[in-house]
Design a protein around this motif. Structure first.
Motif, PDB file in Angstrom:
ATOM      1  N   LEU A 129       5.057   2.937   5.889  1.00  0.00           N
ATOM      2  CA  LEU A 129       5.142   3.439   7.264  1.00  0.00           C
ATOM      3  C   LEU A 129       4.937   2.318   8.283  1.00  0.00           C
ATOM      4  CD1 LEU A 129       3.239   6.831   7.603  1.00  0.00           C
ATOM      5  CD2 LEU A 129       5.651   6.396   8.009  1.00  0.00           C
ATOM      6  N   PHE A 130       3.916   1.503   8.054  1.00  0.00           N
ATOM      7  CA  PHE A 130       3.508   0.593   9.123  1.00  0.00           C
ATOM      8  C   PHE A 130       3.734  -0.887   8.823  1.00  0.00           C
ATOM      9  CE2 PHE A 130       0.651   4.330   9.545  1.00  0.00           C
ATOM     10  CZ  PHE A 130       1.191   4.819  10.729  1.00  0.00           C
ATOM     11  N   PHE A 131       3.985  -1.240   7.570  1.00  0.00           N
ATOM     12  CA  PHE A 131       4.085  -2.670   7.269  1.00  0.00           C
ATOM     13  C   PHE A 131       5.414  -3.066   6.650  1.00  0.00           C
ATOM     14  CE2 PHE A 131      -0.464  -1.597   7.202  1.00  0.00           C
ATOM     15  CZ  PHE A 131      -0.893  -2.414   8.230  1.00  0.00           C
ATOM     16  N   GLN A 132       6.408  -2.204   6.759  1.00  0.00           N
ATOM     17  CA  GLN A 132       7.745  -2.561   6.276  1.00  0.00           C
ATOM     18  C   GLN A 132       8.757  -2.358   7.396  1.00  0.00           C
ATOM     19  OE1 GLN A 132       8.975  -0.609   2.688  1.00  0.00           O
ATOM     20  NE2 GLN A 132       7.107  -1.188   1.593  1.00  0.00           N
ATOM     21  N   ASN A 133       9.827  -3.145   7.362  1.00  0.00           N
ATOM     22  CA  ASN A 133      10.895  -3.056   8.371  1.00  0.00           C
ATOM     23  C   ASN A 133      10.321  -3.002   9.782  1.00  0.00           C
ATOM     24  OD1 ASN A 133      12.603  -2.903   6.225  1.00  0.00           O
ATOM     25  ND2 ASN A 133      12.670  -0.663   6.251  1.00  0.00           N
ATOM     26  N   ILE A 150       0.863  -1.187   0.000  1.00  0.00           N
ATOM     27  CA  ILE A 150       0.000   0.000   0.000  1.00  0.00           C
ATOM     28  C   ILE A 150       0.901   1.239   0.000  1.00  0.00           C
ATOM     29  CG2 ILE A 150      -1.805   1.258   1.250  1.00  0.00           C
ATOM     30  CD1 ILE A 150      -2.483  -1.402   2.650  1.00  0.00           C
ATOM     31  N   PRO A 151       0.625   2.218  -0.848  1.00  0.00           N
ATOM     32  CA  PRO A 151       1.487   3.407  -0.843  1.00  0.00           C
ATOM     33  C   PRO A 151       1.432   4.142   0.506  1.00  0.00           C
ATOM     34  CG  PRO A 151      -0.412   3.699  -2.305  1.00  0.00           C
ATOM     35  CD  PRO A 151      -0.411   2.276  -1.869  1.00  0.00           C
ATOM     36  N   VAL A 152       2.531   4.769   0.880  1.00  0.00           N
ATOM     37  CA  VAL A 152       2.713   5.536   2.122  1.00  0.00           C
ATOM     38  C   VAL A 152       2.436   4.693   3.374  1.00  0.00           C
ATOM     39  CG1 VAL A 152       2.221   7.656   3.365  1.00  0.00           C
ATOM     40  CG2 VAL A 152       2.062   7.619   0.867  1.00  0.00           C
TER      41      VAL A 152
END
Lengths: 331, 406
Positions: A157-161, A151-153
């Motif tokens: 923000l919340f679902f990577q690394n 999902i963009p942005v």
């Protein structure tokens, strides 16, 4: 460097800080929620630091023994969380029995419980592992969650690394809030921290409620400690640094959050931001140029605590009966 | 008690001693120590069963072989113990003795390295500087508590961390103070070191006498001065003392400042000590760890019941088992076993007085029921038996006492 590059760098730093902030905020949030349950039931819980470390130690010990079985890392994390919660609960019994049944001085008991654990961990780790703690090598880190991470942005923000601790923590926040405000038990627990004799007069067992409050703080503290080990220490636990005062910072988070769950969540984010500045300072251009000694960044969360407490403590909404042992015969 | 009139004649003296408050705090402390040692022994049993007995024996007696060292290591924790105990008297929990100790250490060392003063005067100035450093660091929680209503426990803990990071940074960035190769501070000049008592292979120095003198001075302040009276009154009931016209805010700040100064002196005493090897000195390693001597001070203060005189003895005891702990290494136990024992002692000190009350009550009930079941004749016997039972409870304690005082 043109303005476009600068903007890109700024956005990258923003992402980096948010991604790093959340795994730091979650242990603070959970432990502060634990402190809230304990204090709203009337027991000051200074032992949170020790409870965290106890949970972290046994959680990591579990991870250490199952890391070669080929289990999925996220399953190991969930099981470790359960172990952390159970051990935190058991350790909190030492506080609740002393504070509720034996009417001991809660601050002193808590301090003692904080001191036993680092020494105990050093003792056993040195004798059995020949090191200062438990070192594991399971990779809990998730670089990208399928689908959601695209999902963009928001995805970035919340679902990577990130770690799944973030989502578990938020789920626990929702559960705790509902329990605290929407159930009969939650209401009774709060009554015991404000006016235990009134609660007693309408048939509430104050002792049991206080055991419940401290027990919940043990469970949340143990989980928080294990999440600290996972999200900040990379799956390790160490008797020397322990949890670096996070138990005490969580108390400050709780006070800043005025003993209320949602406010505590925002307070935890606030503190986590300061904590994240230290590792990310080399990435932020103008901070990097100022060439500040690293020690100042390490001090930042503690100094921020003092500034915040200085402004909020005058009109503190602390539970009225906290710290006072309940004596049924006293009116 | 029902049978008091009967038993009064026989046990008048015993009652007077055993019934006094000082005696019950003393037995409470012994009970906490005993429980701490038992717990330590259990931990040792779990860790390595065959070595547990010689290990605990080493803990208990190891200090006797190194009495000079026991005294040397007792001095700093006597000061941090006084710092915690003095604030306790006012109902303040000074958990920040560690930070105050570290700050005192830095100020004292700074004066040691960079003040050029004649021999004989130099170390005195260093000690005074250490006191100043601790005082400043104690003042902060006092001001936060008195003026901003911030709980002194949280403030002290935060300033433990802030002080530790600051001092470690200052030391590492001050040329002449830090030897980067060894990652430790440089050796202090001889003029900054405190005069030794001349016992070979030991750093024992005159600071022990200064510490004892300060303890006695505090005892006098607490029991004979208006300030001491106000302090204790505030500790008993803050609202009542404010109502009686005492300046609570001023007293809080003053108490914390004095407590800080005491801990700062502890830091100065610990690091200005002379070395048994000429040309060297005690050094500090800045590794971002909070000074454990501040926490040992909590145990010392609790065991000494916050009384300055009690603290003199409890600091020697804690130092004694710490030296014993280093001997336990011979049997494969890590030194941390003593930290475990000390923290268990703190844990039990928090409610051991209560346990004593409960035990006394149970004993009384038992005797009453015995009296009832044996009829009237038995009653007299039972009343004799009661003080006897009190004596009976003593032997196990007095053994520990003997071991502690051997």
């Amino acid at each position: 460097m043109n303005s476009n590059d600068l903007l890109k760098e700024f956005i990258d730093v923003f992402y980096f800080i948010v991604q790093n902030m959340l795994p730091v905020a979650i242990p603070l949030l959970l432990v502060a929620l634990g402190g809230m349950f304990s204090e709203r039931s009337g027991v000051i819980n200074i032992a949170l630091e020790g409870i965290m470390l106890f949970g972290a130690f046994f959680g990591c010990l579990f991870v250490y023994y199952v890391q070669n079985t080929g289990l999925n890392p996220q399953v190991i994390l969930l099981l470790g969380m359960v172990i952390g919660a159970i051990s935190g609960f058991i350790y909190s019994l030492l506080l609740s029995v002393a504070a509720v049944n034996l009417k001991a001085d809660q601050t002193i008991t808590g301090t003692a419980l904080n001191l036993i654990i680092p020494a105990g961990i050093l003792l056993f780790s040195r004798m059995y592992f020949n090191s200062d703690g438990v070192t594991t090598r399971v990779r809990f880190y998730i670089s990208k969650i399928p689908v959601l991470g695209d999902i963009p942005v928001i995805g970035r923000l919340f679902f990577q690394n990130t770690y799944i601790t973030v989502y578990i923590g938020l789920l626990l926040l929702v559960i705790c809030t509902i329990f605290f405000y929407k159930t009969r038990l939650g209401l009774r627990l709060r009554a015991c921290g404000e006016h235990p004799h009134a609660a007693d007069s309408v048939g509430i067992n104050v002792y049991r409620m206080r055991h419940l409050g401290v027990g919940l703080s043990g469970i949340l503290g143990g989980i928080g400690g294990f999440f600290y080990a996972v999200g900040i220490m990379d799956g390790n636990v160490n008797g020397h640094t322990g949890v670096a005062g996070f138990g005490f910072l969580a108390l400050a988070v709780m006070i800043f959050g005025q003993w209320k769950p949602i406010r505590i969540f925002f307070a935890a984010l606030f503190f986590a931001f300061f904590r994240t500045l230290a590792p990310s300072r080399s990435l932020i251009p103008f901070v990097r140029d100022m060439n500040i000694n690293a020690a100042y960044f390490k001090m930042l969360p503690y100094a921020a605590t003092m500034v915040v407490l200085a402004f909020t403590s005058k009109k503190s909404r602390a539970p009225k009966a906290e710290g006072i042992p309940f004596d049924k015969g006293q009116r | 008690m029902h049978n008091e009139s009967l038993s009064k004649k026989n046990v008048f003296h015993l009652k007077k001693i055993t019934g006094s408050k000082a005696f019950s705090t003393f037995t409470a402390a012994l009970l906490a120590i005993l429980l701490g040692l038992v717990f330590g022994f259990i931990v040792m049993l779990i860790a390595s069963p065959p070595n547990a007995v010689p290990g605990i024996f080493a803990v208990l007696t190891g200090g006797f072989r190194r009495i000079a060292d026991v005294i040397y290591y007792a001095t700093p924790i006597m000061m941090t113990g006084l710092a915690v105990g003095f604030a306790f008297k006012m109902g303040l929990f000074n958990i920040g003795a560690s930070g105050q100790y570290t700050m005192g250490m830095f100020f004292a060392m700074y004066a040691g390295f960079f003040f050029n003063l004649p021999r004989g005067l130099h170390w005195i100035v260093c000690v005074a500087m250490g006191m100043l450093g601790g005082l400043l660091w104690g003042l902060i929680p006092g001001v936060f508590k008195a003026l901003l209503n911030v709980n002194e426990v949280i403030t002290s803990i935060m300033f433990n961390y802030i002080g530790m990071f600051l001092v470690d940074m200052w030391i590492q960035t001050t040329p002449g103070m830090y030897v980067a190769d060894k990652a430790r501070t440089a050796y202090l000049p001889a003029s900054a070191q405190m005069p030794s008592l001349g016992i070979p292979n030991s750093g024992v120095n005159i600071s022990i006498f200064i510490a004892i003198a300060i303890a006695i001075l505090l005892f006098i302040v607490l029991s004979k001065t208006t300030f001491g009276y106000e302090l204790k009154a505030t500790g008993y009931n803050r609202h009542a003392s404010t109502y009686a016209g005492m300046n609570g805010k001023r007293n809080i700040i003053l108490t914390m400042a004095i407590a800080g100064a005491l801990a700062g002196l502890g830091g100065a005493f610990a690091f200005l000590a002379p070395s048994s090897i000429p040309g060297s000195s005690v050094t500090y390693e800045p590794i971002n760890v909070i000074a454990p001597n501040g926490f040992n001070g909590i145990a010392v203060a609790l065991l000494g019941n916050s009384s300055p005189i009690g603290i003199i003895f409890s600091s020697v005891f804690i130092s004694h088992i710490q030296r014993g702990g280093t001997q336990a290494r011979l049997f494969g136990y890590e030194y941390e076993i003593i930290d475990v024992v000390i923290s268990v002692i703190i844990y039990f000190s928090a409610f051991v007085m209560l346990m004593q009350e409960v035990a006394k009550k149970a004993l009384r009930q038992l005797l009453d029921s015995l009296k009832r079941s044996f009829g009237k004749k038995g009653a007299e016997k039972a009343s004799d038996a009661q003080p006897a039972a009190e004596i009976m409870a003593e032997p196990e304690l007095s053994e520990v006492e003997k071991e502690g005082q051997k």
